[in-house]
Each structure stands twice: as C-alpha cells, then as structure tokens.
Enzyme design. Structure first.
Site, PDB file in Angstrom:
ATOM      1  N   LYS A  60      18.835 -29.682 -24.741  1.00  0.00           N
ATOM      2  CA  LYS A  60      18.449 -29.467 -25.867  1.00  0.00           C
ATOM      3  C   LYS A  60      18.526 -30.596 -26.898  1.00  0.00           C
ATOM      4  O   LYS A  60      17.281 -31.511 -26.998  1.00  0.00           O
ATOM      5  CB  LYS A  60      19.431 -28.223 -26.661  1.00  0.00           C
ATOM      6  CG  LYS A  60      19.226 -27.160 -25.846  1.00  0.00           C
ATOM      7  CD  LYS A  60      19.725 -25.852 -26.721  1.00  0.00           C
ATOM      8  CE  LYS A  60      19.414 -24.457 -26.058  1.00  0.00           C
ATOM      9  NZ  LYS A  60      18.370 -23.694 -26.347  1.00  0.00           N
ATOM     10  N   ASP A 118      29.693 -26.112 -20.574  1.00  0.00           N
ATOM     11  CA  ASP A 118      28.188 -26.252 -20.963  1.00  0.00           C
ATOM     12  C   ASP A 118      27.999 -26.532 -22.483  1.00  0.00           C
ATOM     13  O   ASP A 118      28.235 -25.637 -23.353  1.00  0.00           O
ATOM     14  CB  ASP A 118      27.433 -24.878 -20.480  1.00  0.00           C
ATOM     15  CG  ASP A 118      26.196 -24.907 -21.222  1.00  0.00           C
ATOM     16  OD1 ASP A 118      25.526 -25.593 -21.738  1.00  0.00           O
ATOM     17  OD2 ASP A 118      25.417 -23.909 -20.540  1.00  0.00           O
ATOM     18  N   PHE A 174      25.389 -17.892 -21.033  1.00  0.00           N
ATOM     19  CA  PHE A 174      24.024 -18.129 -20.925  1.00  0.00           C
ATOM     20  C   PHE A 174      24.140 -19.536 -20.403  1.00  0.00           C
ATOM     21  O   PHE A 174      24.438 -20.532 -20.983  1.00  0.00           O
ATOM     22  CB  PHE A 174      23.298 -17.861 -21.948  1.00  0.00           C
ATOM     23  CG  PHE A 174      21.755 -18.241 -21.576  1.00  0.00           C
ATOM     24  CD1 PHE A 174      20.977 -16.945 -21.213  1.00  0.00           C
ATOM     25  CD2 PHE A 174      21.106 -19.349 -21.743  1.00  0.00           C
ATOM     26  CE1 PHE A 174      19.559 -17.260 -21.122  1.00  0.00           C
ATOM     27  CE2 PHE A 174      19.726 -19.535 -21.550  1.00  0.00           C
ATOM     28  CZ  PHE A 174      19.061 -18.588 -21.041  1.00  0.00           C
TER      29      PHE A 174
HETATM   30  N1  PLP Z   1      22.897 -23.245 -21.413  1.00  0.00           N
HETATM   31  C1  PLP Z   1      23.081 -23.003 -22.702  1.00  0.00           C
HETATM   32  C2  PLP Z   1      24.411 -22.891 -23.292  1.00  0.00           C
HETATM   33  C3  PLP Z   1      21.642 -22.504 -23.361  1.00  0.00           C
HETATM   34  O1  PLP Z   1      22.101 -22.439 -24.659  1.00  0.00           O
HETATM   35  C4  PLP Z   1      20.621 -22.761 -22.862  1.00  0.00           C
HETATM   36  C5  PLP Z   1      19.302 -22.518 -23.576  1.00  0.00           C
HETATM   37  O2  PLP Z   1      19.350 -21.676 -24.519  1.00  0.00           O
HETATM   38  C6  PLP Z   1      20.693 -23.298 -21.591  1.00  0.00           C
HETATM   39  C7  PLP Z   1      21.816 -23.349 -20.887  1.00  0.00           C
HETATM   40  C8  PLP Z   1      19.466 -23.232 -20.847  1.00  0.00           C
HETATM   41  O3  PLP Z   1      18.532 -24.385 -21.380  1.00  0.00           O
HETATM   42  P1  PLP Z   1      16.926 -24.404 -21.140  1.00  0.00           P
HETATM   43  O4  PLP Z   1      16.535 -23.270 -21.876  1.00  0.00           O
HETATM   44  O5  PLP Z   1      16.887 -25.957 -21.491  1.00  0.00           O
HETATM   45  O6  PLP Z   1      16.846 -24.282 -19.445  1.00  0.00           O
END
Ligand code: PLP
Length: 384
Positions: free
Chosen positions: A244, A215, A132
């Site tokens: 986050k 990520d 994700f």
């Molecule tokens: N990458 C990871 C691993 C995430 O857990 C999330 C959100 O849960 C995102 C990207 C996307 O972040 P945002 O919700 O701030 O766009």
C-alpha cells in the site's frame, strides 16, 4: 469527451462493485472527476496515497528514475533497490534485517506463507476471523471472507477469533508454521487487537516454534500514529508484510524477515519485484513520511477527527473505532446509501463490511478538510 464509464463497462472484466465516478486527477487529499468536481478523498486509493496524491517528491523520484533504469531483475544487484532495503531495515523493528520485495500486498502474504512453511517444515497456517491478507489463492486461504466459491484452498488452515487467547492457545500446535494477523483489522471493520492478546500471541509463538507474521500492509507507514502499528504494541514479529503506502502510489510490496527465517535461495522470486522505478518511488515516499512526521500527524489528527465525529452524536452511529487516521464508524444500518450520500457531499469514503464506514485519508490531510468531512458526516448521518 469520451464516456470513460461506458468504455470501462464495455471492456473491463467485471470484478469490482463500481461507483459512478471517473477520477482523473489528484493533489494532496483532493481528487477531481472528469467533469472537474472536487472530492475530499478519504479512501486514498484504499490506504495507498498516505503522502497525498501527486506528491511532488514521489513524482520527481519516479521521473528521475524512469530516465535512468526502470527494470532490473533480482538476479542483478541494483543501487536504488539496495538503498530501499537498507532504509526498510532501518525503520522496521530491529530484528527484521532481510527484505523480499514484490509488487502488492497479496504477493507479500504469499511469500510470507511460503517462507514460513519452508523455514519451519510445517504446513498449517493460523489467522484471524475477519482478517484480510489478499485475494490470490494462498493469501485467500488466510483471509476470512471472499473464499467460499474458491475452495479447496491450502489445506490445514485454522481461523481464530480476535482477542481470544484461549482459542489461540488451542490453535497453535506443532504443525503450525505461522500465525498471521493484522494489529488493526482494516477490511474486517477497523478492529484493533488488544495489547495483551498480541503480547500473549508473541509468547505462544515463541514457545511453540510458530512464526509470527504481522500484516502491516494497511496499518504501516504512519497510518496508525507510529511508523508501524507493532511499535504501539511493543511486539516484534518474525516477518512483517508491507505494501500500500510503501510506494507512494506505485505498486510495491515487501516481506521483512528476521534472521530466524531460513534463506530461500532459488525457491521464490518475482520478475518485477524490487524494480528500480518502484524502489525509487518508495524511498521518496518513506523519506517524506519521516521528514514530515506523518505518523505524528496521523496520531494528532486522527484523535481530532474522532472527537469531531463523536461530537455529532448521530443516532445511527453504534461505535467509532480509531487508530491514527484509520477510522471506522460502525452504524446501526447498512453503509452503502450513506457512502453514496457522502459522495454527493464531496467526500469519498470506504466500507469495511456491511455496516462500517472506513476513513483512510492521506496522512497529509489538513485540519480544515477534516472539519469539512466531519460536517458532511454530520449532515449525512443526521445530528441529534
Ligand atoms: N493485507 C491487508 C491488511 C490489506 O488491507 C490488503 C488490501 O486491502 C491486503 C493484505 C492485500 O493487498 P493487495 O490488495 O495489494 O493485494
């Protein structure tokens, strides 16, 4: 008192599956609803409130900065932004010396994809099944779920299974700009990558001129028991995406880049990216994480939490997966009714897929609160 639930139901453009709860206040690992009921928050704003809700150091930094300068676009230099960039370069792996600031996780992914394409002149992006990385169209192309209704997404995308070196070897070719991966898949069910897999991924990327993007949007800033999960793997990415917990609750995202990433002057940008308000909050949050060794707390309290959950020996638990204070409890059944029961017990928790309960409490959560959550889980999941 106004019925806030009704108001949102009336006016919100619906995208979220909602819980019947109006949260109006938080402090540390606790949140309160509009009726004054207290909950232990094991969602932490989905991994955001690592320094705790209403953290005084973050609140003070926001207040101070709000009185000085809130907005300052990237076309000008700024004192607070400069300080945050230097701090991020200091705490991330030594090869990551350049920072692009944005406002969310998905924007960090978007930027990383653009930088990878621009830097390599290649098109293809490879990412992992169950991964994700965000919900905007570029990031969604690298995300395994939530995509079908929005295709076509960016072409030339490939997904490979987690921890399968052979499939990765086949997927990374001379058209591949980057490989994007989470070291512990969060939304995908709290699934850690194996060390050997990640190290081999690093080698394959280097051999083939593919950029490795890690990520750390969910795993970063102490969540997994180290400032960044990549420290636990002994691997340095070419780019690292952050968001986050970085802003202590204020929206901010970042891409950390190594010197191998070609400068993209005039090719990308963001009006709000690097605004002094978010940067001031982020400096305060990062300092708090360092000064209070929240990575150490996550390491020790995460292991303790896991031990308590496993001790309950509930027959509905299939497996517990844990990295610091990122905990996944895989059930033999669907989690939704259990999440509702937990809420009635005063505990807020998240799903990660249909059968995994995910716990992402603030890293400041005290041990007695951990014990309360474990006891509530024991009651809800049924001890044998
Ligand atoms: N990458 C990871 C691993 C995430 O857990 C999330 C959100 O849960 C995102 C990207 C996307 O972040 P945002 O919700 O701030 O766009």
């Amino acid at each position: 008192m106004a019925d806030f639930m009704k108001l949102e139901q009336q006016f919100a453009f619906e995208v979220y599956p909602k819980r019947e709860l109006v949260l109006t206040r938080g402090e540390g690992a606790a949140v309160w609803d509009d009726r004054g009921n207290e909950y232990i928050d094991c969602t932490a704003g989905i991994g955001v409130a690592s320094v705790g809700h209403a953290n005084p150091a973050v609140a003070e930094a926001i207040e101070k900065q709000a009185r000085v300068l809130v907005t300052c676009p990237g076309i000008f230099y700024n004192d607070v932004r400069a300080a945050l960039m230097a701090k991020l370069a200091e705490i991330t792996p030594p090869n990551l010396n350049r920072v692009f600031l944005c406002n969310s996780g998905t924007e960090a992914t978007e930027a990383a994809i653009k930088f990878a394409r621009w830097s390599t002149g290649r098109q293809k992006i490879v990412s992992l099944m169950r991964g994700f990385h965000g919900r905007t169209l570029g990031a969604l192309s690298a995300t395994f779920k939530y995509r079908d209704e929005f295709e076509p997404l960016i072409p030339g995308h490939g997904f490979v299974p987690l921890n399968d070196v052979e499939k990765l070897d086949q997927a990374l070719d001379e058209d591949t700009a980057c490989l994007i991966l989470e070291l512990v898949q969060g939304e995908g069910g709290v699934r850690p990558a194996q060390i050997e897999y990640v190290r081999r991924a690093r080698e394959l990327c280097t051999e083939r001129g593919v950029l490795l993007v890690i990520d750390e949007i969910q795993t970063g800033f102490g969540r997994c028991g180290a400032m960044f999960a990549c420290e636990l793997y002994g691997v340095q990415p070419d780019m690292m995406t952050l968001a986050k917990a970085l802003g202590g609750g204020v929206p901010i995202g970042a891409v950390m880049c190594s010197d191998t990433i070609r400068s993209a002057a005039g090719k990308h940008g963001s009006t709000f990216g690097g605004n002094p308000l978010a940067c001031a909050a982020a400096i305060a949050a990062v300092r708090y994480i360092e000064e209070h060794d929240l990575a150490g707390s996550a390491r020790e309290n995460g292991a303790y939490f896991r031990e308590l959950i496993e001790r309950s020996q509930s027959s509905v638990i299939r497996e517990v997966r844990q990295s610091g204070l990122m905990i996944g409890i895989e059930l033999k059944q669907r989690v939704k009714p259990y999440l509702i029961e937990l809420m009635a017990e005063g505990v807020l928790a998240l799903p990660a897929g249909p059968t995994v309960i995910r716990l992402l409490p603030p890293l400041t959560i005290p041990r007695d609160r951990i014990e309360c959550v474990a006891a509530a889980l024991g009651r809800v999941l049924g001890e044998r």
